[in-house]
Write a protein that holds these residues in place. Structure first.
Motif, mmCIF file in Angstrom:
data_model
loop_
_atom_site.group_PDB
_atom_site.id
_atom_site.type_symbol
_atom_site.label_atom_id
_atom_site.label_comp_id
_atom_site.label_asym_id
_atom_site.label_seq_id
_atom_site.Cartn_x
_atom_site.Cartn_y
_atom_site.Cartn_z
ATOM 1 N N SER A 182 0.693 -1.339 -0.278
ATOM 2 C CA SER A 182 0.315 0.348 -0.421
ATOM 3 C C SER A 182 1.157 1.007 0.066
ATOM 4 C CB SER A 182 -1.065 -0.003 1.418
ATOM 5 O OG SER A 182 -1.847 -0.778 1.237
ATOM 6 N N GLY A 183 1.942 1.171 0.631
ATOM 7 C CA GLY A 183 2.653 2.335 0.887
ATOM 8 C C GLY A 183 3.889 2.466 -1.126
ATOM 9 N N PHE A 184 3.621 2.051 -1.483
ATOM 10 C CA PHE A 184 4.297 1.857 -2.580
ATOM 11 C C PHE A 184 3.727 1.760 -3.140
ATOM 12 C CE2 PHE A 184 5.258 0.054 -7.235
ATOM 13 C CZ PHE A 184 6.814 0.324 -6.970
ATOM 14 N N PHE A 185 2.165 1.507 -3.544
ATOM 15 C CA PHE A 185 1.021 2.999 -4.326
ATOM 16 C C PHE A 185 1.233 3.877 -4.670
ATOM 17 C CE2 PHE A 185 0.610 -1.933 -5.926
ATOM 18 C CZ PHE A 185 1.137 -1.578 -7.228
ATOM 19 N N LEU A 186 0.955 4.307 -2.444
ATOM 20 C CA LEU A 186 0.523 5.514 -2.443
ATOM 21 C C LEU A 186 1.356 6.349 -2.789
ATOM 22 C CD1 LEU A 186 -1.131 7.371 -0.393
ATOM 23 C CD2 LEU A 186 0.421 6.704 1.285
ATOM 24 N N GLY A 187 2.786 5.908 -2.751
ATOM 25 C CA GLY A 187 3.963 6.987 -3.343
ATOM 26 C C GLY A 187 3.961 7.143 -4.548
ATOM 27 N N LEU A 188 4.010 6.440 -5.508
ATOM 28 C CA LEU A 188 3.055 6.092 -6.978
ATOM 29 C C LEU A 188 2.234 7.066 -7.257
ATOM 30 C CD1 LEU A 188 4.076 5.093 -10.030
ATOM 31 C CD2 LEU A 188 2.417 3.341 -9.394
ATOM 32 N N PHE A 189 1.165 7.327 -6.425
ATOM 33 C CA PHE A 189 0.230 7.659 -7.068
ATOM 34 C C PHE A 189 -0.474 8.930 -5.687
ATOM 35 C CE2 PHE A 189 -2.500 3.201 -7.047
ATOM 36 C CZ PHE A 189 -2.619 4.166 -8.057
ATOM 37 N N VAL A 190 0.905 9.275 -5.180
ATOM 38 C CA VAL A 190 0.963 10.220 -5.090
ATOM 39 C C VAL A 190 1.864 11.653 -5.820
ATOM 40 C CG1 VAL A 190 2.110 11.967 -3.268
ATOM 41 C CG2 VAL A 190 0.999 10.910 -2.363
ATOM 42 N N ALA A 191 2.941 10.341 -6.492
ATOM 43 C CA ALA A 191 3.824 11.854 -7.581
ATOM 44 C C ALA A 191 2.808 11.740 -8.781
ATOM 45 C CB ALA A 191 4.954 9.923 -8.534
ATOM 46 N N ILE A 192 1.689 11.006 -9.549
ATOM 47 C CA ILE A 192 0.915 10.878 -10.521
ATOM 48 C C ILE A 192 0.162 12.689 -10.125
ATOM 49 C CG2 ILE A 192 -1.117 10.066 -12.002
ATOM 50 C CD1 ILE A 192 0.674 7.385 -11.638
ATOM 51 N N ASP A 193 -0.117 11.805 -8.899
ATOM 52 C CA ASP A 193 -1.195 13.232 -8.371
ATOM 53 C C ASP A 193 -0.238 15.076 -8.450
ATOM 54 O OD1 ASP A 193 -3.353 11.991 -8.119
ATOM 55 O OD2 ASP A 193 -2.280 11.607 -6.098
ATOM 56 N N LEU A 194 1.177 14.908 -7.523
ATOM 57 C CA LEU A 194 1.515 15.913 -7.863
ATOM 58 C C LEU A 194 1.786 16.532 -9.768
ATOM 59 C CD1 LEU A 194 4.525 15.365 -5.515
ATOM 60 C CD2 LEU A 194 2.515 16.803 -5.243
#
Lengths: 191, 93
Positions: free
Chosen positions: B13-25
């Motif tokens: 979950s943390g891995f994908f959270l970081g990935l999607f935060v990157a996309i959000d940014l």
């Protein structure tokens, strides 16, 4: 919604392409020209962008509208022959090529300018996208052995939550955060 | 360190959270999808998710109430008194 599906997306990309191509064709070295004698600019709705638009806080801004025509200008400083070039969008360690060109330049052209319809660029994009992109490009002349490289940041305007990728990313961010929270809950001891 | 939460779920979950935060940014024009965003943020998210799972701060039982802690010494009320009463009534019956 103000955007027309395939139109606006590629505006940014070709804005980049135009910019970088223009970048890839002139004399004075500026911030985003990392190599070679090239230079250029692109004008979008009265605002002229140069290689100085090389930071995320100072990007080339592309409007989220259909039917936008931009004007590009590029120069190589001296005639270059048997040239090739390309522009790509950086995605992490990789990149996606969005435009390329090649030619002999039999007329010994040193500069080039003209209009470009951003709708043509958007038509090449598979998805409706907005946001900030780093775009890189090069222009290489095999005969002279001259290579120009440059980059710029392009911001495609628009509401991310109104696009499929943006909305999906927002939802999946929340789902992932819930997953992290659940992982932080104490497990019940097995009897 | 013995995990108290769910480390595998936390890491994923943390891995994908970081990935999607990157996309959000990227989508909100804060930061493009460069190496730090695409590689760095998921790894940071993975570490955070793993840390949260090992720490497991959620769902812990609270401290025992003073009455429960003192229970056996009270003459009336409290768990000890109830237990005693219960035993007594059974015997009387």
């Amino acid at each position: 919604m103000s955007r027309v599906a395939p139109t606006v997306r590629q505006v940014g990309i070709f804005a980049v392409a135009s910019t970088v191509w223009a970048l890839g064709t002139a004399g004075t070295a500026t911030a985003a020209i990392t190599k070679g004698p090239c230079d250029g600019s692109v004008t979008i709705r009265g605002t002229t962008y140069t290689p100085a638009n090389d930071t995320p806080g100072n990007p080339v801004v592309v409007p989220n509208e259909a039917g936008v025509r931009i004007r590009y200008f590029g120069t190589t400083g001296s005639p270059l022959h048997n040239h090739t070039g390309a522009i790509s969008v950086v995605i992490g360690p990789g990149s996606i090529t969005v435009a390329n060109w090649s030619g002999q330049n039999d007329n010994d052209e040193v500069e080039k300018e003209g209009p470009y319809n951003l709708d043509d660029a958007y038509a090449k994009l598979p998805l409706d996208i907005v946001g900030l992109f780093r775009v890189e490009g090069f222009h290489f002349a095999a005969k002279e052995g001259v290579r120009c490289e440059g980059f710029a940041y392009v911001k495609i305007e628009g509401n991310p939550l109104a696009t499929v990728p943006g909305a999906a990313a927002a939802v999946l961010t929340i789902v992932s955060a819930v997953g992290v929270a659940v992982s932080g809950m104490v497990r019940k001891a097995k009897p | 360190m013995k995990p108290r939460g769910r480390p595998v779920l936390g890491a994923i979950s943390g891995f994908f959270l970081g990935l999607f935060v990157a996309i959000d940014l990227q989508q909100f024009s804060v930061r493009p999808l460069d190496n730090l965003s695409v590689i760095g943020l998921p790894l940071i998210g993975l570490a955070i998710g793993l840390g949260v799972a090992l720490w497991a701060p959620l769902g812990r039982k609270g401290p025992k109430s003073p009455a429960a802690a003192v229970g056996p010494t009270t003459e009336r009320g409290g768990a000890a008194a109830r237990d005693a009463g219960s035993d007594g009534s059974t015997q009387n019956a």
